[in-house]
Motif scaffolding. Sequence first.
Motif: not given
Length: 516
Positions: A277, A203, A296, A224, A281, A279
């Motif tokens: 993000l 992230d 995500g 990502n 993912v 985060g």
Amino acid sequence: MDKRESTRTRRQFLQQMATGVGIAAVGSALPAFADHHSHPTAQSLTYLDPNTYVKNMDVIAHILPGEDRGGKMQFMSIGSRRYLLQQGDVIDISDLRKPQMFNKGGFEGSQLQVAYNRKLKKWILMTGGQAPITDSTPEAPMGKYDDPHLADRWRNFKGLRGVRFYDASDPAKIVKLSEFSTGATGSGTHRNYYDGGQYAYLDTAPDDTFVHQPSYFRPLVNGNMIVDVSDPVNPKEVSMWWVPGSRKGEEAEYEKWIWSKYVPPKVVADQTPFAGLHGPVYVPKKIEDGGTRGYGAWGCFGLIIHDLTDPKNQKKIGGFEPPPQYGAGGIAFHTIWCGMLERGFVIANGETTNSDCNQIFLPIWVIDIRDETRPVPVAQFPQPIPPADAPYRDFCFKRGRFGAHNPPHSKAPGKIAGGFIPYAYFDAGLRCYDIGNPYRPEEVAYFIPPQGGDLAKFGTGDRTVSNVLVEWDRKVIYAAADTGIYVLSCPNLGKPVLDPLPVTEWSLPKLNDGAV
């Protein structure tokens, strides 16, 4: 569950979403401020609640009582010995009658991930390094908007912006293998994912062109980054994906964001959302084992499902972006829980960033992803209600943040119990839910420890329980709080096992294969 009932419930929920009926909100949808400062009302407590409240749970142990232990946690095991890694420490949790510190200060870095690498025959630990953010200060409630010089700390930061890798095969002597920089002028990393395989998912914003961040507490918009860690001594970047419009030079795409209209001074500052993000993912099945999907939490952009068939060319398959009233305060989507994928659902939650309910309430969403191109929300978790004997009638009047923060991590010993999930819920403590019927989640238990911190000390007392982990095989729950780590059991999960127990199965396919 009757299929007709499921369909009707889903349709009714979508109708409610369209009309705004049944959308839970605490306090005003347009609060006066949006920062980490306290904003008590006449009904708010004037102190931090020192009491403990328990429903349908038992406390097995209390580790490091009185310490702020709210950080992220991870498990590893060697034979019948089990270890909890957190905040630089290794804690032996093999015998839950007497958990004990095993290696104090054994590693550096937070936002940790640990997993067994079968090819290397080693436990590999990854920790994050992040540049300072532009968060609230006592003098600058709205962070970078009140004091642009807060960004100087980020620009001038000389520490690691990236991740560290360690060999943790001997948890008594953890050895650093490498440091990987995600970019000298970027954000570093906040929340990451590593499963012991070929790839790690970071992230990050790799450089200072990712500037279209409306949130007052971040300078950049993260995306990502996939990194090849087949040799953790020499990690290599594979690819980077971000929401178009995040970067300088992408103004045409940025202007398409509904959120581009929410940047001060266009509207009041308290409507600044968190973009990008948060985060990580999550990739529930390793790419080298045939996995192709990542899930995500992208802040105000909601859930995004990623096609990772070619790690060098990440693609977006579909997503669910929450209605604007949710995205305009706090972190609308903070974490995605993938423990219900076999049933066709994920669960997503936001993060309340303000104390005293000084923003809209951010719900926990149940999202149907059976059509990956068009994920659909089908339910929200019930909003927690205070115990009858608490000195407040609403968690808005208990000091601190009120909202979900994290579900248990997907990497854990044992098979995930698909009908049960606990959530770390800040000042509402730890909340446990029956999700056997994903259309009607029900709360079944809670544990609220004393509040740590000091109302007079800025930045403390607002995150009572921040994180949670579950040993699914031993049926034990760990709540990371600002007054220590609480080891808990719940009848809905089953009878706890307190004795040392070798791990015979992990929660994800081929996770930690070969570990002994």
